[in-house]
Write a protein that holds these residues in place. Structure first.
Motif, mmCIF file in Angstrom:
data_model
loop_
_atom_site.group_PDB
_atom_site.id
_atom_site.type_symbol
_atom_site.label_atom_id
_atom_site.label_comp_id
_atom_site.label_asym_id
_atom_site.label_seq_id
_atom_site.Cartn_x
_atom_site.Cartn_y
_atom_site.Cartn_z
ATOM 1 N N ASP A 21 8.949 107.870 45.600
ATOM 2 C CA ASP A 21 7.779 107.013 45.411
ATOM 3 C C ASP A 21 6.557 107.907 45.244
ATOM 4 O O ASP A 21 6.228 108.702 46.130
ATOM 5 C CB ASP A 21 7.629 106.112 46.634
ATOM 6 N N TRP A 54 6.939 98.241 38.752
ATOM 7 C CA TRP A 54 8.251 98.525 38.150
ATOM 8 C C TRP A 54 9.379 98.020 39.045
ATOM 9 O O TRP A 54 10.349 97.417 38.561
ATOM 10 C CB TRP A 54 8.411 100.018 37.892
ATOM 11 N N GLU A 55 9.251 98.237 40.358
ATOM 12 C CA GLU A 55 10.290 97.767 41.275
ATOM 13 C C GLU A 55 10.367 96.243 41.280
ATOM 14 O O GLU A 55 11.465 95.673 41.356
ATOM 15 C CB GLU A 55 10.015 98.298 42.679
ATOM 16 N N GLU A 56 9.240 95.592 41.188
ATOM 17 C CA GLU A 56 9.248 94.128 41.118
ATOM 18 C C GLU A 56 9.906 93.656 39.831
ATOM 19 O O GLU A 56 10.661 92.677 39.817
ATOM 20 C CB GLU A 56 7.820 93.595 41.227
ATOM 21 N N THR A 76 12.226 95.280 38.026
ATOM 22 C CA THR A 76 13.676 95.507 38.045
ATOM 23 C C THR A 76 14.383 94.645 39.091
ATOM 24 O O THR A 76 15.562 94.334 38.947
ATOM 25 C CB THR A 76 13.995 96.991 38.282
ATOM 26 N N ALA A 77 13.655 94.242 40.128
ATOM 27 C CA ALA A 77 14.251 93.310 41.088
ATOM 28 C C ALA A 77 14.464 91.950 40.440
ATOM 29 O O ALA A 77 15.467 91.270 40.686
ATOM 30 C CB ALA A 77 13.355 93.181 42.321
ATOM 31 N N ASP A 79 10.828 109.880 39.967
ATOM 32 C CA ASP A 79 10.723 108.468 39.587
ATOM 33 C C ASP A 79 11.299 107.619 40.705
ATOM 34 O O ASP A 79 12.255 108.028 41.388
ATOM 35 C CB ASP A 79 11.469 108.184 38.282
ATOM 36 N N VAL A 80 10.754 106.428 40.880
ATOM 37 C CA VAL A 80 11.195 105.540 41.950
ATOM 38 C C VAL A 80 12.519 104.856 41.615
ATOM 39 O O VAL A 80 13.205 104.348 42.508
ATOM 40 C CB VAL A 80 10.098 104.487 42.246
ATOM 41 N N ASP A 81 12.910 104.866 40.347
ATOM 42 C CA ASP A 81 14.082 104.118 39.889
ATOM 43 C C ASP A 81 15.303 105.034 39.817
ATOM 44 O O ASP A 81 15.383 105.924 38.962
ATOM 45 C CB ASP A 81 13.797 103.530 38.506
ATOM 46 N N SER A 123 16.439 98.338 33.795
ATOM 47 C CA SER A 123 16.467 99.802 33.796
ATOM 48 C C SER A 123 17.486 100.330 32.799
ATOM 49 O O SER A 123 17.209 101.286 32.058
ATOM 50 C CB SER A 123 16.780 100.329 35.198
ATOM 51 N N PRO A 129 5.896 97.731 47.198
ATOM 52 C CA PRO A 129 6.680 97.989 45.982
ATOM 53 C C PRO A 129 5.784 98.081 44.756
ATOM 54 O O PRO A 129 4.753 97.407 44.657
ATOM 55 C CB PRO A 129 7.618 96.779 45.899
ATOM 56 N N SER A 130 6.184 98.928 43.836
ATOM 57 C CA SER A 130 5.445 99.064 42.582
ATOM 58 C C SER A 130 5.757 97.897 41.657
ATOM 59 O O SER A 130 6.718 97.151 41.861
ATOM 60 C CB SER A 130 5.823 100.376 41.895
#
Length: 206
Positions: free
Chosen positions: A103, A11-13, A15-16, A81-83, A22, A8-9
């Motif tokens: 991704d 950014w993903e960490e 937003t998790a 974008d991954v989001d 977001s 995970p990027s």
């Protein structure tokens, strides 16, 4: 983690840990735009590099402020974008470009029926510093594969965000990209040893 699991990027960490982040990010740029704040300076630089009707990949496009402006300037734009929250905002606020949830470390647009020959790949907004360190070279290699033979990748990010400029330039070289120009801002100020921001214009190594 198995070999089939993706890393995970940052950014993903983020937003998790904060699922509302977001949405906050989207509303932040909507508010800035509504107030008349200039939020497309990066896009103006990219537009100046291109002839009309060029193909642009907005890598890490977020809610679409750069790609949306470039589409309005007459270019064919694909944003990745991954989001999914940011992609949905891009589709809502900036119809016209092709917006893709994906991704960057696994970038393969031809597999999705999208031609890979981009005249410019723009990666702004400190996207590179949100990547998982283990995926940085893979992302840069993906950029090299998706460039037209004479295309350029323009990547900008700030210092002191966990990715040293010299390390980035070394990674880019390893990925098959050559740094043609280094700037310290998106409005063309020269890069110096003391610069706290880098805008690198790169091309495919010959």
């Amino acid at each position: 983690m198995t070999s089939n699991e993706r890393t995970p990027s940052g950014w993903e960490e983020l937003t998790a840990a904060d699922p509302a982040h977001s949405t906050w990010y989207v509303e932040r740029f909507r508010k800035l735009a509504a107030e008349g704040t200039d939020i497309v300076g990066e896009a103006r630089l990219i537009d100046a590099m291109l002839g009309r009707g060029s193909r642009v990949l907005d890598a890490g496009c977020g809610p679409g402020r750069i790609g949306g402006h470039l589409h309005g300037a007459g270019h064919t734009v694909v944003g990745v974008d991954v989001d999914p929250v940011l992609i949905e905002a891009a589709r809502t606020d900036h119809p016209g470009p092709t917006w893709v949830v994906g991704d960057l470390a696994e970038l393969d647009l031809p597999a999705q029926g999208i031609a890979a020959e981009f005249d410019v790949i723009v990666c702004a907004g400190n996207v590179m510093t949100f990547l998982a360190p283990a995926t940085r070279t893979a992302v840069l290699s993906g950029f090299a594969r998706h460039l037209a033979p004479t295309g350029r990748a323009v990547i900008g990010f700030g210092a002191d965000r966990g990715y040293d400029f010299a390390e980035f330039l070394s990674d880019a070289e390893s990925a098959g990209l050559t740094a043609d120009l280094r700037l310290s801002t998106w409005d063309l100020r020269p890069f110096t040893d003391g610069s706290d921001f880098l805008v690198a214009v790169l091309s495919r190594a010959s």
